[in-house]
Design a protein around this motif. Structure first.
Motif, PDB file in Angstrom:
ATOM      1  N   GLU A 489       0.821  -1.222   0.000  1.00 61.56           N
ATOM      2  CA  GLU A 489       0.000   0.000   0.000  1.00 61.56           C
ATOM      3  C   GLU A 489       0.855   1.272   0.000  1.00 61.56           C
ATOM      4  O   GLU A 489       0.339   2.369  -0.201  1.00 61.56           O
ATOM      5  N   GLU A 490       2.184   1.112   0.210  1.00 58.24           N
ATOM      6  CA  GLU A 490       3.059   2.292   0.285  1.00 58.24           C
ATOM      7  C   GLU A 490       4.042   2.367  -0.876  1.00 58.24           C
ATOM      8  O   GLU A 490       4.955   3.194  -0.860  1.00 58.24           O
ATOM      9  N   THR A 491       3.885   1.494  -1.881  1.00 58.77           N
ATOM     10  CA  THR A 491       4.836   1.490  -2.991  1.00 58.77           C
ATOM     11  C   THR A 491       4.093   1.495  -4.325  1.00 58.77           C
ATOM     12  O   THR A 491       2.863   1.497  -4.372  1.00 58.77           O
ATOM     13  N   THR A 492       4.856   1.538  -5.427  1.00 58.32           N
ATOM     14  CA  THR A 492       4.288   1.489  -6.780  1.00 58.32           C
ATOM     15  C   THR A 492       5.098   0.481  -7.594  1.00 58.32           C
ATOM     16  O   THR A 492       6.213   0.109  -7.205  1.00 58.32           O
ATOM     17  N   GLU A 493       4.544   0.071  -8.719  1.00 58.24           N
ATOM     18  CA  GLU A 493       5.280  -0.854  -9.594  1.00 58.24           C
ATOM     19  C   GLU A 493       6.557  -0.196 -10.121  1.00 58.24           C
ATOM     20  O   GLU A 493       7.565  -0.863 -10.323  1.00 58.24           O
ATOM     21  N   MET A 500      14.344  -3.415  -8.258  1.00 55.46           N
ATOM     22  CA  MET A 500      14.724  -4.653  -8.946  1.00 55.46           C
ATOM     23  C   MET A 500      15.930  -4.448  -9.850  1.00 55.46           C
ATOM     24  O   MET A 500      16.715  -5.361 -10.080  1.00 55.46           O
ATOM     25  N   ALA A 501      16.070  -3.226 -10.365  1.00 53.65           N
ATOM     26  CA  ALA A 501      17.188  -2.921 -11.274  1.00 53.65           C
ATOM     27  C   ALA A 501      18.446  -2.506 -10.519  1.00 53.65           C
ATOM     28  O   ALA A 501      19.456  -2.179 -11.138  1.00 53.65           O
ATOM     29  N   GLY A 502      18.383  -2.465  -9.163  1.00 46.74           N
ATOM     30  CA  GLY A 502      19.595  -2.193  -8.385  1.00 46.74           C
ATOM     31  C   GLY A 502      19.635  -0.867  -7.675  1.00 46.74           C
ATOM     32  O   GLY A 502      20.632  -0.527  -7.032  1.00 46.74           O
ATOM     33  N   SER A 503      18.578  -0.090  -7.778  1.00 44.50           N
ATOM     34  CA  SER A 503      18.534   1.198  -7.095  1.00 44.50           C
ATOM     35  C   SER A 503      18.330   0.988  -5.597  1.00 44.50           C
ATOM     36  O   SER A 503      17.724  -0.003  -5.182  1.00 44.50           O
ATOM     37  N   SER A 504      18.828   1.913  -4.776  1.00 46.15           N
ATOM     38  CA  SER A 504      18.559   1.835  -3.338  1.00 46.15           C
ATOM     39  C   SER A 504      17.127   2.289  -3.080  1.00 46.15           C
ATOM     40  O   SER A 504      16.527   2.978  -3.902  1.00 46.15           O
ATOM     41  N   LEU A 505      16.589   1.932  -1.897  1.00 46.56           N
ATOM     42  CA  LEU A 505      15.213   2.301  -1.572  1.00 46.56           C
ATOM     43  C   LEU A 505      15.044   3.819  -1.544  1.00 46.56           C
ATOM     44  O   LEU A 505      14.071   4.362  -2.078  1.00 46.56           O
ATOM     45  N   ARG A 509      12.706   5.762  -4.157  1.00 44.16           N
ATOM     46  CA  ARG A 509      11.579   6.539  -3.619  1.00 44.16           C
ATOM     47  C   ARG A 509      11.654   7.987  -4.099  1.00 44.16           C
ATOM     48  O   ARG A 509      10.660   8.579  -4.512  1.00 44.16           O
ATOM     49  N   ALA A 510      12.867   8.551  -4.062  1.00 48.28           N
ATOM     50  CA  ALA A 510      13.043   9.942  -4.492  1.00 48.28           C
ATOM     51  C   ALA A 510      12.715  10.093  -5.973  1.00 48.28           C
ATOM     52  O   ALA A 510      12.045  11.044  -6.386  1.00 48.28           O
ATOM     53  N   GLY A 514       9.645  12.104  -7.498  1.00 44.40           N
ATOM     54  CA  GLY A 514       9.957  13.199  -8.431  1.00 44.40           C
ATOM     55  C   GLY A 514       9.122  13.116  -9.691  1.00 44.40           C
ATOM     56  O   GLY A 514       8.574  14.118 -10.173  1.00 44.40           O
ATOM     57  N   VAL A 515       8.977  11.882 -10.221  1.00 37.62           N
ATOM     58  CA  VAL A 515       8.148  11.680 -11.427  1.00 37.62           C
ATOM     59  C   VAL A 515       6.695  12.022 -11.129  1.00 37.62           C
ATOM     60  O   VAL A 515       6.012  12.694 -11.906  1.00 37.62           O
ATOM     61  N   ALA A 516       6.222  11.557  -9.953  1.00 35.31           N
ATOM     62  CA  ALA A 516       4.826  11.820  -9.569  1.00 35.31           C
ATOM     63  C   ALA A 516       4.590  13.318  -9.411  1.00 35.31           C
ATOM     64  O   ALA A 516       3.561  13.858  -9.838  1.00 35.31           O
ATOM     65  N   PHE A 517       5.581  14.011  -8.800  1.00 39.73           N
ATOM     66  CA  PHE A 517       5.450  15.466  -8.603  1.00 39.73           C
ATOM     67  C   PHE A 517       5.403  16.180  -9.961  1.00 39.73           C
ATOM     68  O   PHE A 517       4.579  17.060 -10.198  1.00 39.73           O
ATOM     69  N   ALA A 518       6.313  15.753 -10.865  1.00 40.16           N
ATOM     70  CA  ALA A 518       6.357  16.380 -12.207  1.00 40.16           C
ATOM     71  C   ALA A 518       5.039  16.155 -12.940  1.00 40.16           C
ATOM     72  O   ALA A 518       4.511  17.075 -13.584  1.00 40.16           O
ATOM     73  N   GLN A 519       4.488  14.928 -12.819  1.00 45.76           N
ATOM     74  CA  GLN A 519       3.221  14.622 -13.493  1.00 45.76           C
ATOM     75  C   GLN A 519       2.088  15.453 -12.906  1.00 45.76           C
ATOM     76  O   GLN A 519       1.251  15.995 -13.632  1.00 45.76           O
TER      77      GLN A 519
END
Length: 539
Positions: A489-493, A500-505, A509-510, A514-519
């Motif tokens: 409930e606190e994450t997105t695909e 999954m691609a190796g990014s840190s949490l 999240r940032a 950022g994408v959500a804010f821009a959208q």
């Protein structure tokens, strides 16, 4: 519909295996330059139909037309010559070869008996550029990602001159980002005049990419619809023949004690390299923990180590307070572990044995299935009939060999056997691989029921919507380690895809925020502009 605009027409196709009709007077019409989805339950007859189009099987009756001309597709070679190619779900690639060697295998360009690999590599580079596939002709298969391997499979069909491409469950092992890239590639192919038949169970993908969809149910064609005119729910209901519930209802329960503790686990893969690298995780009674990750990041080795199928190099596996590290598989199952393996043929079933015998594999040596070492087949068969009914395993009877069932029904049989044992820990790898929405709904419901009985459930899946649906916590695995643990409930695909691609949490999240804010900013700007236009009109 004008005959001229049809690239493929299959008329009244019937395929019989003895007295069983896999296809019963099915009709399929594919237009030139469209993406046409083929949707149906397990055992509905989709694969049989496509095997006839690709030359692996021949129809008992009916006709196939290509560009308005009747054709007889007697073999895959004939299909290739007619411009029909199949991109298989399980890639047919040689790891030790490079991209070019894999693509030309079976149709090698030679001059005076000498193989000209450089000429082939140039042609492949040109094809890759033309269709936006971005594949290096000299890359070695063992060194490239799963998504890139799939592009190699697509290039294989294009290199052989395919105008009609059949995609069989193409997104089964891809990340969300790779799925988006594949959709763009498919759209590019149809812009170039290719036609695509897409076999998939994923309704959201049909909605995203397909122009039309033909629904098959129990060997008959039910309807062909314009995808834009129907909802995912309507497609699911058409396919199953009843109303399907996509969201599994989970009551809120408080997890109890830790049933499984994994402490700093190190496990090697078959080449002797570390696949699991100091991984720690807990699974509690009354929760479903989902493990999300790209195939090949240590999931297989982790599950095999937990179930006694692979040696643990270091670290501990603790079940209900008892150290079971490197215990034998039977000891682990008898301690209270159920296991639905990812490879149902290799580890889940003995294909030559009957369905009833397979359903007794974990308990055949116990009463009432045996007495003083003698098997009681009356009880074994009766037990199997009960499970077949309860888990809706589609079969003629319990005595048929397991190999005669469709993949989805084989999976249901394994799940029936494992859940029937009423264990404390249920480990399920790829629970619904190859299953239709009706079966998926049922399996998810059963897993949540186990959790509601305060069992600990560990689910490994490449399907993010599945992980999001059934999990209480999601552990993302990358390069043999847990990259982050999040709640659905606190994450997105998108965030899961980055992890999954190796990014840190923190970074994932940032980035997603950022994408959500821009959208959101774009949406607000668009609304403001629209409002200003309306005000100007009013003035």
């Amino acid at each position: 519909m004008e005959q001229a605009e049809l690239v493929i027409e299959m008329r009244n196709i019937t395929k019989e295996f003895g007295t069983f009709k896999a296809n019963d007077r099915i009709n399929l019409q594919v237009k030139k330059g469209e993406i046409h989805a083929l949707l149906g339950e397990n055992g509905a007859g989709k694969s049989t139909l496509m095997n006839m189009l690709s030359g692996l099987l021949q129809p008992t009756s009916g006709e196939i037309f290509l560009n308005g001309q009747a054709v007889s597709i007697s073999s895959p070679t004939v299909a290739n010559k007619l411009g029909i190619g199949m991109v298989h779900q399980h890639f047919m690639l040689v790891d030790a070869f490079n991209v070019t060697e894999n693509i030309i295998l079976g149709s090698e360009p030679t001059k005076a008996g000498v193989l000209n690999k450089n000429k082939a590599a140039e042609a492949i580079a040109q094809l890759s550029k033309q269709y936006g596939l971005d594949v290096d002709p000299h890359g070695k298969i063992s060194d490239i990602s799963v998504g890139m391997q799939q592009r190699v499979e697509i290039l294989k069909t294009l290199y052989r001159g395919a105008d009609v491409l059949i995609f069989d469950e193409p997104t089964a092992v891809l990340t969300p980002q790779e799925i988006d890239e594949l959709i763009a590639i498919m759209q590019g192919l149809v812009k170039e005049g290719k036609s695509i038949i897409l076999i998939t169970h994923k309704l959201d993908e049909i909605k995203k990419v397909a122009d039309r969809c033909t629904v098959i149910r129990r060997g008959k064609s039910i309807d062909t619809v314009n995808v834009a005119d129907v909802s995912s729910q309507e497609l699911a209901d058409l396919m199953v023949g009843r109303s399907v519930n996509f969201k599994t209802n989970k009551k809120v329960i408080e997890p109890q004690e830790a049933i499984l503790k994994i402490e700093n686990l190190v496990v090697k893969e078959s080449r002797g390299l570390e696949a699991v690298k100091g991984l720690s995780l807990e699974v509690h009674a009354g929760e479903v923990v989902g493990i999300a990750g790209i195939d090949g990041n240590g999931q297989t080795e982790l599950i095999q180590a937990l179930t006694g199928l692979r040696k643990v190099e270091s670290g501990r596996v603790v079940l209900k307070g008892e150290d079971i590290t490197n215990a034998r598989p039977r000891k682990i199952t008898e301690e209270g572990v159920s296991h639905v393996p990812e490879d149902r043929h290799k580890y889940g079933l003995v294909l030559e044995m009957s369905l009833a015998e397979n359903m007794a594999l974990q308990t055949y040596y116990k009463a009432p299935l045996s007495k003083r070492g003698v098997l009681n087949y009356k009880e074994i068969n009766s037990h199997a009939r009960d499970l077949i009914k309860e888990f809706d395993v589609r079969t003629t009877n319990e005595l048929v060999p397991a190999k005669s069932l469709s993949g989805g029904n084989q999976q249901k049989a394994i799940i029936a056997r494992e859940l029937d044992r009423d264990t404390d820990l249920v480990i399920v790898s790829q629970p619904t691989r190859g299953l239709d929405v009706g079966a998926i709904e049922y399996i998810h419901q059963r897993l949540v029921e186990e959790r509601n009985k305060f069992k600990a459930v560990l689910v490994v899946s490449f399907e993010l919507d599945e992980i999001m649906n059934v999990s209480d916590r999601i552990a993302v695995i990358h390069d043999g380690q847990i990259a982050g643990i999040v709640r659905p409930e606190e994450t997105t695909e998108q965030e899961l895809g980055l992890l999954m691609a190796g990014s840190s949490l923190e970074k994932a999240r940032a980035e997603t925020q950022g994408v959500a804010f821009a959208q959101a900013t774009l949406d607000v700007t668009a609304e403001t502009n629209e409002s200003q236009k309306e005000d100007t009109k009013d003035e």
